[in-house]
Motif scaffolding. Structure first.
Motif, PDB file in Angstrom:
ATOM      1  N   VAL A   1      31.336  88.312  11.247  1.00 57.51           N
ATOM      2  CA  VAL A   1      31.324  87.211  12.205  1.00 57.51           C
ATOM      3  C   VAL A   1      32.689  86.542  12.218  1.00 57.51           C
ATOM      4  N   MET A   2      33.251  86.361  13.435  1.00 57.81           N
ATOM      5  CA  MET A   2      34.522  85.672  13.625  1.00 57.81           C
ATOM      6  C   MET A   2      34.305  84.504  14.581  1.00 57.81           C
ATOM      7  N   LYS A   3      34.988  83.377  14.314  1.00 50.78           N
ATOM      8  CA  LYS A   3      34.812  82.188  15.137  1.00 50.78           C
ATOM      9  C   LYS A   3      36.153  81.654  15.599  1.00 50.78           C
ATOM     10  N   ASN A   4      36.137  81.126  16.816  1.00 48.68           N
ATOM     11  CA  ASN A   4      37.304  80.447  17.386  1.00 48.68           C
ATOM     12  C   ASN A   4      36.779  79.297  18.230  1.00 48.68           C
ATOM     13  N   ASN A   5      36.876  78.104  17.691  1.00 50.40           N
ATOM     14  CA  ASN A   5      36.298  76.910  18.330  1.00 50.40           C
ATOM     15  C   ASN A   5      34.786  77.119  18.508  1.00 50.40           C
ATOM     16  N   LYS A   6      34.305  77.151  19.757  1.00 49.69           N
ATOM     17  CA  LYS A   6      32.881  77.309  20.007  1.00 49.69           C
ATOM     18  C   LYS A   6      32.479  78.749  20.310  1.00 49.69           C
ATOM     19  N   ILE A   7      33.417  79.669  20.243  1.00 47.27           N
ATOM     20  CA  ILE A   7      33.143  81.073  20.561  1.00 47.27           C
ATOM     21  C   ILE A   7      32.920  81.846  19.272  1.00 47.27           C
ATOM     22  N   THR A   8      31.818  82.585  19.216  1.00 52.28           N
ATOM     23  CA  THR A   8      31.459  83.377  18.044  1.00 52.28           C
ATOM     24  C   THR A   8      31.472  84.850  18.422  1.00 52.28           C
ATOM     25  N   LEU A   9      32.233  85.655  17.688  1.00 54.61           N
ATOM     26  CA  LEU A   9      32.303  87.092  17.889  1.00 54.61           C
ATOM     27  C   LEU A   9      31.605  87.786  16.724  1.00 54.61           C
ATOM     28  N   THR A  10      30.570  88.554  17.029  1.00 58.54           N
ATOM     29  CA  THR A  10      29.802  89.270  16.012  1.00 58.54           C
ATOM     30  C   THR A  10      30.058  90.763  16.151  1.00 58.54           C
ATOM     31  N   VAL A  11      30.450  91.398  15.048  1.00 51.22           N
ATOM     32  CA  VAL A  11      30.735  92.832  15.017  1.00 51.22           C
ATOM     33  C   VAL A  11      29.692  93.495  14.130  1.00 51.22           C
ATOM     34  N   TYR A  12      28.946  94.392  14.695  1.00 56.44           N
ATOM     35  CA  TYR A  12      27.859  95.064  13.967  1.00 56.44           C
ATOM     36  C   TYR A  12      28.108  96.559  13.927  1.00 56.44           C
ATOM     37  N   GLN A  13      28.078  97.132  12.733  1.00 57.10           N
ATOM     38  CA  GLN A  13      28.275  98.569  12.554  1.00 57.10           C
ATOM     39  C   GLN A  13      26.914  99.250  12.697  1.00 57.10           C
TER      40      GLN A  13
ATOM     41  N   PHE B   1      30.879  94.693  30.928  1.00 55.02           N
ATOM     42  CA  PHE B   1      31.727  94.687  32.121  1.00 55.02           C
ATOM     43  C   PHE B   1      32.130  93.268  32.498  1.00 55.02           C
ATOM     44  N   PHE B   2      31.263  92.296  32.258  1.00 53.83           N
ATOM     45  CA  PHE B   2      31.515  90.922  32.670  1.00 53.83           C
ATOM     46  C   PHE B   2      32.092  90.065  31.550  1.00 53.83           C
ATOM     47  N   THR B   3      31.714  90.310  30.306  1.00 58.94           N
ATOM     48  CA  THR B   3      32.015  89.394  29.217  1.00 58.94           C
ATOM     49  C   THR B   3      33.498  89.349  28.907  1.00 58.94           C
ATOM     50  N   SER B   4      34.027  88.141  28.773  1.00 64.03           N
ATOM     51  CA  SER B   4      35.421  87.926  28.371  1.00 64.03           C
ATOM     52  C   SER B   4      35.545  86.522  27.789  1.00 64.03           C
ATOM     53  N   VAL B   5      36.605  86.307  27.013  1.00 67.98           N
ATOM     54  CA  VAL B   5      36.831  84.999  26.397  1.00 67.98           C
ATOM     55  C   VAL B   5      37.158  83.955  27.462  1.00 67.98           C
ATOM     56  N   SER B   6      37.958  84.330  28.450  1.00 64.11           N
ATOM     57  CA  SER B   6      38.320  83.370  29.506  1.00 64.11           C
ATOM     58  C   SER B   6      37.096  82.941  30.300  1.00 64.11           C
TER      59      SER B   6
ATOM     60  N   THR C   1      29.447  91.452  20.100  1.00 64.43           N
ATOM     61  CA  THR C   1      28.725  90.473  20.883  1.00 64.43           C
ATOM     62  C   THR C   1      29.467  89.143  20.863  1.00 64.43           C
ATOM     63  N   LEU C   2      29.700  88.609  22.055  1.00 65.70           N
ATOM     64  CA  LEU C   2      30.380  87.317  22.200  1.00 65.70           C
ATOM     65  C   LEU C   2      29.358  86.264  22.585  1.00 65.70           C
ATOM     66  N   SER C   3      29.396  85.110  21.936  1.00 69.68           N
ATOM     67  CA  SER C   3      28.387  84.078  22.194  1.00 69.68           C
ATOM     68  C   SER C   3      29.007  82.697  22.055  1.00 69.68           C
ATOM     69  N   THR C   4      28.645  81.814  22.977  1.00 67.91           N
ATOM     70  CA  THR C   4      28.932  80.384  22.852  1.00 67.91           C
ATOM     71  C   THR C   4      27.648  79.589  22.678  1.00 67.91           C
ATOM     72  N   LEU C   5      26.522  80.318  22.544  1.00 66.70           N
ATOM     73  CA  LEU C   5      25.224  79.682  22.365  1.00 66.70           C
ATOM     74  C   LEU C   5      24.848  79.556  20.902  1.00 66.70           C
TER      75      LEU C   5
ATOM     76  N   GLU D   1      41.758  90.691  24.420  1.00 70.01           N
ATOM     77  CA  GLU D   1      41.359  89.451  23.760  1.00 70.01           C
ATOM     78  C   GLU D   1      40.742  89.696  22.388  1.00 70.01           C
ATOM     79  N   ILE D   2      40.317  90.915  22.116  1.00 67.53           N
ATOM     80  CA  ILE D   2      39.674  91.224  20.852  1.00 67.53           C
ATOM     81  C   ILE D   2      40.741  91.355  19.757  1.00 67.53           C
ATOM     82  N   PRO D   3      40.559  90.701  18.602  1.00 68.79           N
ATOM     83  CA  PRO D   3      41.550  90.815  17.523  1.00 68.79           C
ATOM     84  C   PRO D   3      41.720  92.269  17.068  1.00 68.79           C
TER      85      PRO D   3
END
Length: 358
Positions: free
Chosen positions: A182-194, A138-143, A203-207, A165-167
């Motif tokens: 795993v997809m990356k854009n600068n410091k943002i990492t998007l992980t897609v798990y089946q 509900f909270f997570t977004s790229v912005s 899962t979106l992570s900047t950590l 925002e999701i490709p």
């Protein structure tokens, strides 16, 4: 505690003046209990220093109160209630910040989403200190991740794949079971798990700049399962002020339990700790009650005069107008047993003696 005594106490749980209520509610919809809530949150933030990981989530406190901001959530055990936005420590579940949802907020910028505004408001005291915040879809977004990154705060959370925002390839790709992309854009990492045959977990992570990939399905669970949603047991309340007050009691009990474990080092369950608190509060109240002669039975007074151990004070039936309620209280003038419904609080006398005096 007798039922009538509990109801009598509930009548006096008020946090405002009735003649000023209408004018104050125009400025603040939560004004009936906002002063107490703000003091509670301030004390919570002063008594404990949160760790490196903070979680943000919503809480639906069940209530039957009728107000403009009562929420209906079909996925909750209690469908109707008051919604609170809360920020807590991931490791200890200590609540540090929170505020109620009161509907449309005039202070929210028009180009900012509700979820983004709430997260930035909850994390305001902790921005720029290198902490990490976890949240659900509900909270997570790229912005939001970009704004937190500017404030030296990382973000980890699940993402709704329906967001713009999701490709597009994420929704169309058909990956094998337990496969990870795993997809990356600068410091943002998007992980897609089946995780299931027809279900993907995003899962979106900047950590985590790098996510290790393996054939074992537990790899994703160990690396990307960060969302913690602390549950809070509560009861249903019928008034707005009581709803906020009882929620404060619930949250204060959890925070006190966390502080007790941190200071003493004891391993104790939250339920047992709350029982210990209730026994201590009840003991102090009983001792205070015994120190007031007008609140005790004649048998206990006579026992103390004889310097003997105090006997148990038995319930007596109210003697005013054939009332059948059980009580410990006595009238100061006629010394008859009188229940809470028949007593005048100012003079501590029964209603009949009060009428005779008038």
């Amino acid at each position: 505690m007798p039922r009538h005594q509990f109801r009598e106490i509930m009548k006096f749980i008020r946090f405002d003046l009735k003649d000023q209520r209408s004018a104050r509610l125009v400025k603040d919809k939560f004004d009936l209990v906002s002063e107490v809530w703000d003091s509670f949150i301030e004390n919570c933030s002063l008594c404990y220093v949160l760790g490196a990981n903070i979680t943000v989530d919503e809480q639906l406190f069940p209530t039957n109160a009728r107000c403009k901001f009562t929420q209906y959530m079909a996925n909750k055990p209690d469908k109707f209630g008051m919604k609170f936005w809360l920020a807590a420590d991931v490791g200890t579940k200590y609540l540090s910040n929170g505020f109620p949802y009161l509907g449309k907020d005039d202070n929210r910028p028009p180009n900012q989403s509700l979820s983004e505004h709430d997260v930035m408001k909850l994390m305001a005291p902790y921005l720029g200190k290198g902490r990490n915040v976890t949240m659900d879809n509900f909270f997570t977004s790229v912005s939001l991740a970009e704004k937190l990154e500017i404030q030296s705060t990382s973000l980890v959370g699940t993402v709704n794949r329906a967001q713009r925002e999701i490709p597009q390839p994420v929704n169309t790709i058909k990956a094998p079971l337990y496969d990870t992309v795993v997809m990356k854009n600068n410091k943002i990492t998007l992980t897609v798990y089946q995780g299931k045959k027809n279900k993907k977990v995003l899962t979106l992570s900047t950590l985590h700049p790098n996510i290790p990939i393996g054939n074992d399905q537990s790899i994703f669970q160990k690396q990307c399962h960060f969302i913690i949603q602390p549950s809070i047991e509560s009861i249903s309340i019928k008034t707005l002020a009581s709803t906020g007050f009882y929620n404060i009691l619930d949250l204060a009990g959890i925070n006190a339990w966390v502080l007790f474990k941190q200071i003493t080092g004891e391993r104790i369950s939250g339920r047992i700790f709350l029982q210990m608190i209730s026994v201590e509060l009840r003991t102090a109240s009983a001792q205070s009650r015994q120190s007031r002669p007008n609140m005790r039975c004649p048998s206990s007074q006579a026992t103390e005069q004889e310097s003997e151990p105090a006997a148990k004070c038995q319930h007596r039936q109210c003697q005013v107008r054939k009332c059948k309620n059980k009580t410990f209280d006595l009238c100061n003038k006629c010394h008859m047993s009188v229940c809470g419904k028949r007593v005048e609080k100012v003079l501590q006398c029964c209603s009949e003696c009060f009428v005779d005096d008038q």
